[in-house]
Each structure stands twice: as structure tokens, then as C-alpha cells.
Scaffold this motif. Structure first.
Motif, mmCIF file in Angstrom:
data_model
loop_
_atom_site.group_PDB
_atom_site.id
_atom_site.type_symbol
_atom_site.label_atom_id
_atom_site.label_comp_id
_atom_site.label_asym_id
_atom_site.label_seq_id
_atom_site.Cartn_x
_atom_site.Cartn_y
_atom_site.Cartn_z
ATOM 1 N N CYS A 106 0.839 -1.213 0.000
ATOM 2 C CA CYS A 106 0.000 0.000 0.000
ATOM 3 C C CYS A 106 0.870 1.257 0.000
ATOM 4 O O CYS A 106 0.559 2.235 -0.690
ATOM 5 N N ASP A 107 1.975 1.238 0.749
ATOM 6 C CA ASP A 107 2.917 2.359 0.700
ATOM 7 C C ASP A 107 3.476 2.523 -0.710
ATOM 8 O O ASP A 107 3.590 3.642 -1.226
ATOM 9 N N PHE A 108 3.831 1.424 -1.338
ATOM 10 C CA PHE A 108 4.379 1.469 -2.691
ATOM 11 C C PHE A 108 3.380 2.104 -3.661
ATOM 12 O O PHE A 108 3.761 2.896 -4.528
ATOM 13 N N MET A 109 2.109 1.770 -3.491
ATOM 14 C CA MET A 109 1.069 2.363 -4.334
ATOM 15 C C MET A 109 1.005 3.885 -4.174
ATOM 16 O O MET A 109 0.618 4.595 -5.105
ATOM 17 N N ASP A 110 1.385 4.377 -2.990
ATOM 18 C CA ASP A 110 1.259 5.801 -2.691
ATOM 19 C C ASP A 110 2.440 6.643 -3.159
ATOM 20 O O ASP A 110 2.403 7.877 -3.055
ATOM 21 N N ILE A 111 3.508 6.020 -3.642
ATOM 22 C CA ILE A 111 4.648 6.801 -4.128
ATOM 23 C C ILE A 111 4.197 7.696 -5.279
ATOM 24 O O ILE A 111 3.508 7.255 -6.203
ATOM 25 N N ASP A 112 4.554 8.954 -5.214
ATOM 26 C CA ASP A 112 4.141 9.943 -6.209
ATOM 27 C C ASP A 112 4.902 9.707 -7.517
ATOM 28 O O ASP A 112 6.070 10.076 -7.643
ATOM 29 N N THR A 113 4.236 9.103 -8.499
ATOM 30 C CA THR A 113 4.904 8.754 -9.752
ATOM 31 C C THR A 113 5.072 9.944 -10.692
ATOM 32 O O THR A 113 5.734 9.834 -11.723
ATOM 33 N N GLU A 114 4.478 11.068 -10.347
ATOM 34 C CA GLU A 114 4.741 12.273 -11.129
ATOM 35 C C GLU A 114 6.048 12.925 -10.687
ATOM 36 O O GLU A 114 6.646 13.699 -11.415
ATOM 37 N N GLY A 140 7.676 5.017 6.775
ATOM 38 C CA GLY A 140 7.183 4.812 8.125
ATOM 39 C C GLY A 140 7.433 5.996 9.033
ATOM 40 O O GLY A 140 6.984 6.021 10.183
ATOM 41 N N ASN A 141 8.163 7.004 8.521
ATOM 42 C CA ASN A 141 8.417 8.254 9.235
ATOM 43 C C ASN A 141 7.445 9.303 8.708
ATOM 44 O O ASN A 141 7.445 9.614 7.523
ATOM 45 N N ASP A 142 6.599 9.830 9.575
ATOM 46 C CA ASP A 142 5.525 10.726 9.127
ATOM 47 C C ASP A 142 6.040 11.902 8.309
ATOM 48 O O ASP A 142 5.458 12.270 7.281
ATOM 49 N N GLU A 143 7.127 12.526 8.755
ATOM 50 C CA GLU A 143 7.653 13.696 8.056
ATOM 51 C C GLU A 143 8.196 13.322 6.686
ATOM 52 O O GLU A 143 7.925 13.996 5.681
ATOM 53 N N GLN A 144 8.957 12.233 6.619
ATOM 54 C CA GLN A 144 9.527 11.814 5.346
ATOM 55 C C GLN A 144 8.478 11.222 4.424
ATOM 56 O O GLN A 144 8.598 11.313 3.197
ATOM 57 N N ARG A 145 7.452 10.640 5.000
ATOM 58 C CA ARG A 145 6.360 10.081 4.193
ATOM 59 C C ARG A 145 5.753 11.145 3.283
ATOM 60 O O ARG A 145 5.452 10.882 2.110
ATOM 61 N N SER A 146 5.589 12.335 3.810
ATOM 62 C CA SER A 146 4.954 13.413 3.035
ATOM 63 C C SER A 146 5.803 13.806 1.818
ATOM 64 O O SER A 146 5.277 14.379 0.860
ATOM 65 N N LEU A 147 7.104 13.492 1.858
ATOM 66 C CA LEU A 147 7.972 13.787 0.726
ATOM 67 C C LEU A 147 7.890 12.730 -0.365
ATOM 68 O O LEU A 147 8.410 12.923 -1.466
ATOM 69 N N CYS A 148 7.236 11.601 -0.053
ATOM 70 C CA CYS A 148 7.152 10.486 -0.996
ATOM 71 C C CYS A 148 5.829 10.433 -1.740
ATOM 72 O O CYS A 148 5.753 9.887 -2.840
#
Length: 367
Positions: free
Chosen positions: A100-108, A356-364
Motif C-alpha cells: 500500500c505504501d508502494f502504491m502511494d509513491i508519487d509517480t509524477e 514509516g516516518n511521518d515527516e519523510q512520508r509526506s515527501l514520498c
């Protein structure tokens, strides 16, 4: 069972058509067992409530086997070692969170150029790269994760082989090797290297071998050597029977050519055009189960061969962040030669992003 898992490779192609500016190249790293702990309780509900169809597909598969659904396990009122750590539950739960995390990676913004993983993360990497489709992935992961449902075979412990600045300490590595050799010469003792995990060595063995290792390895920080709870003797000859059962249970048709390059636990690259699916199955159910898994080498090959701008570590949790960084420090990758340089660079302009890090997650993600 139908699973509507997004295809990251197709998303890469689509993003090329709609985005003019160059995307950043990323290597994706999938975690293994032990990454879903107390702080990760509710991970699916918190981050992936929009993926109910995918989660329901996994739970239907598990219901047919009379296993508890991962939605219920993730949604439990409190974290329980008894419920959350056994392989038959942890494997499917971690798989769902990671994919599910992989699906959320911003492909743009990002182009995924290669995928790898640690231990059970190899199965997750196969799914992310579409070498296993949704149905095949849960079949492989749930089957292999449930192999020791009737009782663990051996166990694992973890021990550091780095200094305080995350630099490899060859003297400690040599000591570990000597201790393994000494213990294996003792009657009734079995001990093996299981995983080369960045700055750590994971050892697998029978109870007698593990007890001797705990006696012989010098205590560090009153923490190591540390037993890994509910872990069997993964990646060692003690799992020959598990490998045989895997071959008997999981057919070759489940495996496909990956759509994104994969790097395995021997540092081998499986490409979209050059992969022999029968050999991919042989490795996954054979040597990957019974021989050491070199996660450090997998990460190092991935960055050397695919030259990513960043490395993304999938959740849940961030237990794999340190070992990934340590494997990169060993190469002086991104200019990191020690822990201080890594930490400073991460503060200024992070090149390793842990979902898994909330702050870094937003960058992904694009969310």
C-alpha cells in the motif's frame, strides 16, 4: 479473488507523458519481519483507508484458510506479541502495509528504477515489481509465512558489527566468524550467518547454538546480542524442510518477469527482459530460504547499478532505515562516510526517505 494493486511500472510510463520536468530516480527498499511493532498498530487504517478493495482481497484469501483478517489484526485495540508477531499474521500484515505504501509513491515526482528488500521483503519486492501479481503475492507470502505455524524451527539473534559512527568494524566481523566456527564444532550446536543487515549480523541457529552465541559474544550496550522474538532460523540450512514445502506448494506459473528490475539477496539483478521465471522461483523458494541473505549487498548493487537520486524505504515502521543507511555509508554513497554526515545531510536535504516516518512520508506521496 481480485486485487486492484496499482502497477508502478505502468504509472512510470504514464507519468512520463504528463510531466515535463525530469523525475527523480528512486530505488525502493521493502522491509521484512519485525517492522510492525506497537507504534505501527493501526498503520493500514491510518494511511490506507482508501485501499479497502485490496485489503479485503487479502482478508478473503485468509478467511478461506480460517485465518484472522489483517484489517482486524491492524485494528486491534492494543498491540499483542501473541497476535501480531507470529509469521502467519505478521507476513500478510507487513506485506499489505508495504505494498500500500508502494502504491502511494508519487509517480509524477519519482521514477522507480529498481526494487529490493530485506528477507521477507524479497517477497514484497517481487510484488512491487509485478513479478508476482496480487493473487500470487498473497499466496506466496501467506504460504511461506505460515510454514512454522505448528512450531518455530530454531531462532535468530542480531549483533552489531559497526562502530558508534556506523562504520564497519572488521575486527568485530572476524570475531563473529570465529565464534560461529567454534560453536559449530561443538556437539549439538548449529549456528549460521542468516542476514548481512547493514551494520548488523543476524545469526540463525538451534537453541543450543544460539545460547552459546549469547555466552560468547561480548555484551554491547546491555542490549546485544539480542534475540528476535518469534523468528525462526531464516536463511539457514535448518529451513531445508520449509524450502521443500514451498516448492511443493507454490507452482512456477505464479512467477512472472518483473516490470521493474529486482535485486535479490545475493546481489543478482532480475531484469524485465532477461528473467527466467523458473530460475526466479528456484531462487525464491530455494537459496533465498536456506542460504544467507546479503541485504547490504542488495542495497549496494542497487545504487551502484541504477544511480538513484534517492532511496525510499517502505513502511511499516522505520527499523530498516538504519541498516540501509549503514550499507550506503560503507560505500561512501551520497558522500556519507559516517553517522554524523548522514544525519546532517538528512536534516538539510534527505536522500533516504522512510515512509514509516511521518515527516519523510509526506515527501514520498502526492497526498
Amino acid at each position: 479473488m481480485t486485487m486492484n494493486m496499482e502497477n508502478q511500472a505502468a504509472a512510470n510510463d504514464q507519468a512520463d507523458q504528463v510531466v515535463n520536468k525530469p523525475r527523480e530516480r528512486v530505488v525502493v527498499v521493502a522491509p521484512g519481519r519485525g517492522c510492525y511493532n506497537k507504534d505501527e498498530l493501526g498503520y493500514l487504517k491510518r494511511f490506507h483507508s482508501d485501499k479497502q478493495a485490496f485489503i479485503a482481497g487479502i482478508d478473503q484469501y485468509r478467511e478461506d484458510l480460517k485465518q484472522t483478517g489483517i484489517a482486524k489484526i491492524d485494528g486491534a485495540a492494543k498491540y499483542s506479541f501473541k497476535q501480531h508477531t507470529p509469521g502467519e499474521n505478521a507476513s500478510a500484515l507487513i506485506y499489505a502495509c508495504s505494498v500500500c505504501d508502494f502504491m502511494d509513491i508519487d509517480t509524477e515526482r519519482y521514477e522507480v528504477v529498481a526494487v529490493t528488500g530485506n528477507s521477507m521483503g524479497w517477497y514484497i519486492a517481487l510484488a512491487c515489481a509485478s513479478a508476482l501479481d496480487g493473487d500470487a503475492a498473497i499466496d506466496v507470502i501467506n504460504t511461506m509465512g505460515s510454514m512454522m505455524q505448528g512450531g518455530l524451527i530454531g531462532g535468530q539473534l542480531i549483533y552489531p558489527e559497526i562502530d558508534s559512527q556506523w562504520r564497519h568494524d572488521t575486527e568485530i566481523s572476524s570475531l563473529i566468524d570465529r565464534i560461529i566456527e567454534t560453536i559449530c564444532d561443538e556437539d549439538g550446536c548449529e549456528l549460521f550467518t542468516s542476514i548481512y543487515l547493514g551494520g548488523y549480523r543476524v545469526l540463525a541457529g538451534n537453541e543450543a547454538g544460539l545460547k552459546r552465541a549469547e555466552e560468547m559474544l561480548p555484551q554491547i550496550e546491555e542490549r546485544y546480542p539480542m534475540r528476535l522474538y518469534n523468528h525462526g532460523a531464516f536463511h539457514s540450512p535448518l529451513l531445508e524442510q520449509v524450502s521443500e514445502k514451498g516448492f511443493a506448494s507454490l507452482a512456477e506459473y505464479l512467477f512472472s518477469k518483473p516490470k521493474i528490475p529486482l535485486i535479490d539477496g545475493e546481489g543478482r539483478i532480475w531484469t524485465p527482459y532477461g528473467t527466467d521465471c523458473s530460475k526466479l522461483r528456484e531462487y525464491t523458494l530455494g537459496d533465498q530460504v536456506t542460504k544467507p541473505y546479503d541485504f547490504s549487498k542488495a542495497v549496494q548493487v542497487a545504487v551502484k547499478e541504477f544511480a538513484p537520486d534517492k532511496v525510499i524505504v517502505l513502511g511499516p515502521g522505520n527499523t530498516l532505515g538504519g541498516p540501509t543507511a549503514q550499507a550506503l555509508i560503507d560505500l561512501n554513497w551520497f558522500g556519507w562516510s559516517n553517522k554524523v554526515e548522514f544525519s546532517a545531510d538528512q536534516q538539510a536535504s534527505p536522500k533516504m526517505l522512510a515512509m514509516g516516518n511521518d515527516e519523510q512520508r509526506s515527501l514520498c506521496t502526492a497526498k
